[in-house]
Design an enzyme around this catalytic site. Structure first.
Site, PDB file in Angstrom:
ATOM      1  N   GLY A  69       0.809  -1.221   0.000  1.00  9.95           N
ATOM      2  CA  GLY A  69       0.000   0.000   0.000  1.00  9.95           C
ATOM      3  C   GLY A  69       0.839   1.266   0.000  1.00  9.95           C
ATOM      4  N   THR A  70       1.929   1.249   0.739  1.00 10.57           N
ATOM      5  CA  THR A  70       2.783   2.432   0.817  1.00 10.57           C
ATOM      6  C   THR A  70       3.355   2.771  -0.563  1.00 10.57           C
ATOM      7  OG1 THR A  70       3.327   1.986   3.121  1.00 10.57           O
ATOM      8  CG2 THR A  70       4.867   3.381   1.897  1.00 10.57           C
ATOM      9  N   ASN A 150      -8.301   4.952   8.657  1.00 14.41           N
ATOM     10  CA  ASN A 150      -7.791   3.764   9.335  1.00 14.41           C
ATOM     11  C   ASN A 150      -7.854   3.828  10.851  1.00 14.41           C
ATOM     12  OD1 ASN A 150      -5.764   5.706   8.335  1.00 14.41           O
ATOM     13  ND2 ASN A 150      -4.399   4.614   9.705  1.00 14.41           N
ATOM     14  N   GLN A 178      -8.075   0.738   3.369  1.00 11.39           N
ATOM     15  CA  GLN A 178      -8.982   0.217   4.404  1.00 11.39           C
ATOM     16  C   GLN A 178     -10.343  -0.206   3.858  1.00 11.39           C
ATOM     17  OE1 GLN A 178      -8.381  -0.573   7.575  1.00 11.39           O
ATOM     18  NE2 GLN A 178      -6.296   0.221   7.670  1.00 11.39           N
ATOM     19  N   SER A 198      -3.903  -2.544  -0.774  1.00 13.15           N
ATOM     20  CA  SER A 198      -2.846  -3.372  -0.203  1.00 13.15           C
ATOM     21  C   SER A 198      -3.377  -4.774   0.108  1.00 13.15           C
ATOM     22  CB  SER A 198      -2.326  -2.711   1.072  1.00 13.15           C
ATOM     23  OG  SER A 198      -1.367  -3.536   1.693  1.00 13.15           O
ATOM     24  N   HIS A 200      -2.133  -7.116   2.431  1.00 11.48           N
ATOM     25  CA  HIS A 200      -2.103  -7.690   3.786  1.00 11.48           C
ATOM     26  C   HIS A 200      -3.210  -7.176   4.698  1.00 11.48           C
ATOM     27  CE1 HIS A 200      -0.218  -4.525   6.420  1.00 11.48           C
ATOM     28  NE2 HIS A 200       0.201  -4.060   5.268  1.00 11.48           N
ATOM     29  N   THR A 236      11.613  -7.553 -10.868  1.00 11.75           N
ATOM     30  CA  THR A 236      10.965  -8.849 -11.102  1.00 11.75           C
ATOM     31  C   THR A 236       9.726  -8.961 -10.222  1.00 11.75           C
ATOM     32  OG1 THR A 236      13.113  -9.802 -11.615  1.00 11.75           O
ATOM     33  CG2 THR A 236      11.335 -11.354 -11.090  1.00 11.75           C
ATOM     34  N   CYS A 324       2.622  10.019  17.615  1.00  9.62           N
ATOM     35  CA  CYS A 324       4.024   9.639  17.447  1.00  9.62           C
ATOM     36  C   CYS A 324       4.785   9.107  18.641  1.00  9.62           C
ATOM     37  CB  CYS A 324       4.798  10.830  16.916  1.00  9.62           C
ATOM     38  SG  CYS A 324       4.128  11.394  15.377  1.00  9.62           S
TER      39      CYS A 324
HETATM   40  C1  LIG Z   1      -1.923   0.042   5.969  1.00  8.39           C
HETATM   41  C2  LIG Z   1      -2.221   1.268   5.240  1.00  8.39           C
HETATM   42  C3  LIG Z   1      -1.349   1.758   4.235  1.00  8.39           C
HETATM   43  C4  LIG Z   1      -0.007   1.123   3.952  1.00  8.39           C
HETATM   44  O1  LIG Z   1      -0.094  -0.126   3.340  1.00  8.39           O
HETATM   45  P1  LIG Z   1       1.164  -1.140   3.459  1.00  8.39           P
HETATM   46  O2  LIG Z   1       0.776  -2.270   2.550  1.00  8.39           O
HETATM   47  O3  LIG Z   1       1.227  -1.552   4.901  1.00  8.39           O
HETATM   48  O4  LIG Z   1       2.369  -0.427   3.011  1.00  8.39           O
HETATM   49  C5  LIG Z   1      -1.712   2.890   3.556  1.00  8.39           C
HETATM   50  N1  LIG Z   1      -2.883   3.503   3.797  1.00  8.39           N
HETATM   51  C6  LIG Z   1      -3.747   3.078   4.742  1.00  8.39           C
HETATM   52  C7  LIG Z   1      -5.023   3.793   4.957  1.00  8.39           C
HETATM   53  C8  LIG Z   1      -3.442   1.946   5.499  1.00  8.39           C
HETATM   54  O5  LIG Z   1      -4.296   1.533   6.439  1.00  8.39           O
END
Ligand SMILES: *Cc1c(COP(=O)(O)O)cnc(C)c1O
Length: 379
Positions: A69-70, A150, A178, A198, A200, A236, A324
């Site tokens: 996702g990042t 999130n 999300q 994403s 996971h 790859t 933080c």
């Molecule tokens: C988890 C999350 C991401 C990042 O996704 P990753 O696959 O962990 O890098 C980005 N945006 C939101 C809203 C998320 O909850």
């Protein structure tokens, strides 16, 4: 351990694991190789892309697989925004965005590449639509706002936001990490140009994701090298992770309406019990227009992090919503933006539900919460 941290990540579904093991063993070849084994690995990636396209109703050329996702957010922002600066240098986002969005945009702002504007949030963590309309102008070239928050589960009206963007010829990027797999997304009708997801967060493996980029929108790669992914993402392909991601999508598709209703019932049950049985609490997640998978609550006089640690030692895993601190995965500025009392801000915690969450577990969790609240308030 009772796991209530599904918004941070999910366990890999058994069917996903099975698919990945098979692909790891049989499709080990490089999808760019022209021999039969290479072509088979290529087919596994193509089939995964088809699965994504069937799910969100888009074309294969519009999907670029990424390492999560990042990276999907980075490509959706850096890769698209920098190619479209002629549409206007002003960019609108919110302080409630994930760091993958926020820090990418802040860097471009600090370099003077863009001029970043922050839209105000309502007390429920929703985009303040009238302020958004005020900020939008013909200087606005790009807008990045998330679908589901999130920390709170708040759903933004991306149809409405997207229509306004269209009127000003601004590109609209949505972080849908999300919501993907939980809410229906139809790219044919949604006025969204770029979207990130994403694997996971939906019972797939870590390290896989995609950026959807609408046909006709200019984009350049941000990771240079080979010509993989339509020459938009070099390297790859992570074939087993991509295939596992596709399997996870297939499972979500089959489970979606029923699982959503089941989670909604659990959410209501848990929320009501917390509100009725524990004194001095504030539910930060909205009552409506929210994804029931997430429940954000503040227990007065209970520091969020201490609460999480004490729940952890009693066998319950959840996240704190505090700002933080080292070790926090996705520490939140969201709660900070809500304009609520400090007493509530520092005590915010997030419960998130998923496939293995059962009512009986929540009954146990309620008892643990009572213990921890009593313990922390005595200190
Ligand atoms: C988890 C999350 C991401 C990042 O996704 P990753 O696959 O962990 O890098 C980005 N945006 C939101 C809203 C998320 O909850």
């Amino acid at each position: 351990m009772i796991y209530l941290d599904y918004s941070a990540t999910t366990p890999v579904a058994p069917e996903v694991l099975e698919r990945m093991m098979l692909v790891l063993q049989t499709n080990f070849a490089n999808p760019s190789s022209i021999h039969a084994l290479g072509r088979e690995a290529r087919l596994a990636v193509d089939m995964a892309r088809e699965e994504v396209c069937n799910f969100i109703n888009c074309r294969p050329l519009e999907i670029v697989f990424t390492a999560g996702g990042t990276e999907a957010d980075n490509l959706g922002i850096r890769g698209v925004l920098l190619e479209n600066l002629d549409r206007g240098k002003e960019v609108i986002t919110s302080r409630a965005e994930h760091k993958a969005v926020l820090n990418t945009l802040k860097q471009l702002d600090e370099r003077g590449t863009i001029s970043l504007k922050f839209v105000r949030m309502t007390a429920e963590g929703r985009i303040d639509m009238s302020h958004f309309e005020e900020l939008l102008s013909d200087e606005t070239g790009f807008v990045s706002l998330m679908h589901v928050n999130n920390e709170l589960g708040t759903i933004n009206n991306i149809e409405q936001i997207g229509s306004l963007c269209r009127r000003h010829n601004a590109i609209f990027h949505v972080d849908a990490v999300q919501s993907f797999g939980k809410l229906a997304l139809d790219m044919e009708t949604l006025p969204v140009d770029v979207l990130s997801a994403s694997s996971h967060k939906i019972y797939g493996p870590k390290g896989a994701g995609f950026t959807y980029v609408r046909k006709g929108i200019k984009i350049a790669k941000i990771i240079d090298g080979g010509h993989q992914e339509f020459d938009l993402r070099a390297g790859t392909e992570n074939v087993p992770a991509i295939a596992g991601f596709a399997k996870a999508i297939e499972l979500c598709k089959g489970a979606m309406p029923a699982e959503g209703e089941r989670i909604a019932e659990l959410h209501t049950y848990f929320r009501n019990r917390i509100e009725n049985e524990i004194d001095d609490v504030r539910v930060n997640s909205p009552q409506s227009g929210n994804l029931p998978n997430i429940l954000n609550v503040s227990f007065a006089a209970c520091d969020g992090e201490s609460f999480v640690m004490n729940m952890d030692s009693r066998g319950v895993a959840l996240s704190s919503g505090s700002a933080c601190t080292t070790g926090s995965i996705e520490s939140s500025t969201v709660i900070e933006t809500l304009g609520i009392d400090e007493k509530w801000r520092e005590s915010a915690v997030r419960f998130s539900f998923g496939r293995n969450t059962k009512k009986e577990d929540l009954d146990i969790v309620i008892e643990k919460i009572k213990e921890v609240v009593q313990f922390l308030r005595k200190l």
